[in-house]
Design an enzyme around this catalytic site. Sequence first.
Site, PDB file in Angstrom:
ATOM      1  CG  ASP A  14      -1.835   1.331   1.057  1.00  0.00           C
ATOM      2  OD1 ASP A  14      -2.281   1.702   0.044  1.00  0.00           O
ATOM      3  OD2 ASP A  14      -2.000   1.744   2.455  1.00  0.00           O
ATOM      4  CB  SER A  15       0.196   4.856  -0.624  1.00  0.00           C
ATOM      5  OG  SER A  15      -0.844   5.031   0.115  1.00  0.00           O
ATOM      6  CE1 TYR A  46       2.168   5.602  -3.571  1.00  0.00           C
ATOM      7  CE2 TYR A  46       1.121   3.727  -4.558  1.00  0.00           C
ATOM      8  CZ  TYR A  46       2.313   4.336  -4.124  1.00  0.00           C
ATOM      9  OH  TYR A  46       3.437   3.556  -4.074  1.00  0.00           O
ATOM     10  N   GLY A  47      -3.509   9.224  -3.486  1.00  0.00           N
ATOM     11  CA  GLY A  47      -4.848   9.631  -4.091  1.00  0.00           C
ATOM     12  C   GLY A  47      -4.609  10.944  -4.935  1.00  0.00           C
ATOM     13  CB  CYS A  77      -2.758   0.344  -2.785  1.00  0.00           C
ATOM     14  SG  CYS A  77      -3.045   2.193  -3.295  1.00  0.00           S
ATOM     15  CG  ASN A  78      -9.373  -0.152  -2.868  1.00  0.00           C
ATOM     16  OD1 ASN A  78      -9.546  -1.362  -3.324  1.00  0.00           O
ATOM     17  ND2 ASN A  78      -9.623   0.219  -1.615  1.00  0.00           N
ATOM     18  CB  THR A  79      -5.138   4.620  -5.523  1.00  0.00           C
ATOM     19  OG1 THR A  79      -5.933   5.245  -4.062  1.00  0.00           O
ATOM     20  CG2 THR A  79      -4.893   5.940  -6.086  1.00  0.00           C
ATOM     21  CD  GLU A 154      -0.064   6.623   6.012  1.00  0.00           C
ATOM     22  OE1 GLU A 154       1.251   6.467   6.485  1.00  0.00           O
ATOM     23  OE2 GLU A 154      -0.715   5.726   5.739  1.00  0.00           O
ATOM     24  CB  CYS A 191      -9.461   4.458   0.487  1.00  0.00           C
ATOM     25  SG  CYS A 191      -7.810   4.771   1.212  1.00  0.00           S
ATOM     26  CB  THR A 192      -6.581  -0.504   1.999  1.00  0.00           C
ATOM     27  OG1 THR A 192      -5.539   0.287   1.773  1.00  0.00           O
ATOM     28  CG2 THR A 192      -7.072  -1.212   1.157  1.00  0.00           C
ATOM     29  CG  HIS A 193      -5.119   4.747   4.514  1.00  0.00           C
ATOM     30  ND1 HIS A 193      -4.679   4.345   3.371  1.00  0.00           N
ATOM     31  CD2 HIS A 193      -4.047   5.222   5.289  1.00  0.00           C
ATOM     32  CE1 HIS A 193      -3.206   4.681   3.248  1.00  0.00           C
ATOM     33  NE2 HIS A 193      -2.811   4.966   4.595  1.00  0.00           N
TER      34      HIS A 193
HETATM   35  N1  DGL Z   1      -4.918   2.991   0.888  1.00  0.00           N
HETATM   36  C1  DGL Z   1      -4.722   3.237  -0.333  1.00  0.00           C
HETATM   37  C2  DGL Z   1      -6.082   2.958  -1.168  1.00  0.00           C
HETATM   38  O1  DGL Z   1      -6.736   2.238  -0.904  1.00  0.00           O
HETATM   39  C3  DGL Z   1      -3.890   4.534  -1.074  1.00  0.00           C
HETATM   40  C4  DGL Z   1      -4.427   5.955  -0.272  1.00  0.00           C
HETATM   41  C5  DGL Z   1      -3.536   6.908  -0.931  1.00  0.00           C
HETATM   42  O2  DGL Z   1      -2.087   6.881  -0.559  1.00  0.00           O
HETATM   43  O3  DGL Z   1      -3.937   8.012  -1.229  1.00  0.00           O
HETATM   44  O4  DGL Z   1      -6.532   3.825  -2.177  1.00  0.00           O
END
Ligand code: DGL
Length: 278
Positions: A14-15, A46-47, A77-79, A154, A191-193
Site C-alpha cells: 500500500d502507499s 497516492y490519491g 491499495c485501491n488507487t 498517516e 480505500c484501505t485506510h
Molecule cells: N490506501 C490506498 C487506497 O486504498 C491509498 C491511499 C492514498 O495513498 O491516497 O487507495
Amino acid sequence: MYPIHANQPIGIFDSGLGGLTVFRQLQAQLPQESVIYLADTARVPYGPRSSQEIEVFVREIIAWLLKCRVKMIIVACNTSTALVLERLRAEVPVPLLGLILPGARQAVQLGQRVAVLATAATVKSGAFQQAIQEADPRALVQVVACPEFVPLIEAGAMDPLAPQHPQLQRIVAQYLAPLQQWPLDVLVYGCTHYPLLEPLVAQHLGSIPRVDPARSAVTAASQELKVLGLTHSGPARYRFCVSGNPRQFQRVARPWLPPVSRIEQVRLPVVQPVPPEE
Ligand code: DGL
C-alpha cells in the site's frame, strides 16, 4: 523462470499503513501464511497523483516484492488497483489480486444503492462504479472522494483507543453529508485506510452495513492459493518494510501492527516509466 513454492511469502503493499487492514484479514483467515508488507510511505498519499506516476511506483514495488520471492501479490491499495492493476497483470509472474472486484461483489449482496468512499484518483477512474454495475446492473452507485483522510491517518490522527479527533470528526461528517439525503443500502470503504475510521463512520450511519473489501479479497486469495496448490502449512513469518521513515511508521501504525521487533527501511529499484500506448 520465476520459481513459485507454497512456503514463499505473500506480498502485500500500500502507499502507507492502510494495507494493514488487509494484513489483519489475512492474519485472521490465513494464519499459516507468511507475509512481506511494504508501505511506500516516502510517497504517500497516492490519491492526488496521476496514473503515470502511480504506474512507476507500482512497477518499482512489484519488482522489489519479486526480488523477495513472493508467491502472490495483494494490491492493498485501491488507487493502484483502479489505475494500473489490469495493465500490469499480464507482466507479473505471480497472481496479482486487487480489492475492487471482491468489494463490489460483496456490496451488491447487501443492496442496490451503494455508496463508496475513495481517494480522488480512484473516484476519477470510475473503477468502483464499473465493478459494482458489472456485479449488479441494477445497482445505483454514489462515490465520494475523501482527499483529507489519508494524510490525517498517516500523521497519526486516528487513535483507536480515543477516536475523538475533532478535525477527523468534522471531515467525516462533511464527506458523509451528501449521503444523508440518499437512502443508501450499503457503504463500501473504497480505500484501505478508511476501515480504520469505522468508529467515526458508525456515529453517522448507524445500522447501515459497511463493506471492508479486505475480507472477500482475502477469501479470494485463499481460494486461489488452494487452486494453485500453494497453501502453506506454517509457521507464518512477517516482515514489515517502508520506503520512508521506519520510526514514524512504527509509532503511527502500532495499534494495527502485530508485535514486531523492527520495521525495515528499503530502497526500491528504479524502474523507467513505460511510454504511453499509441
Ligand atoms: N490506501 C490506498 C487506497 O486504498 C491509498 C491511499 C492514498 O495513498 O491516497 O487507495
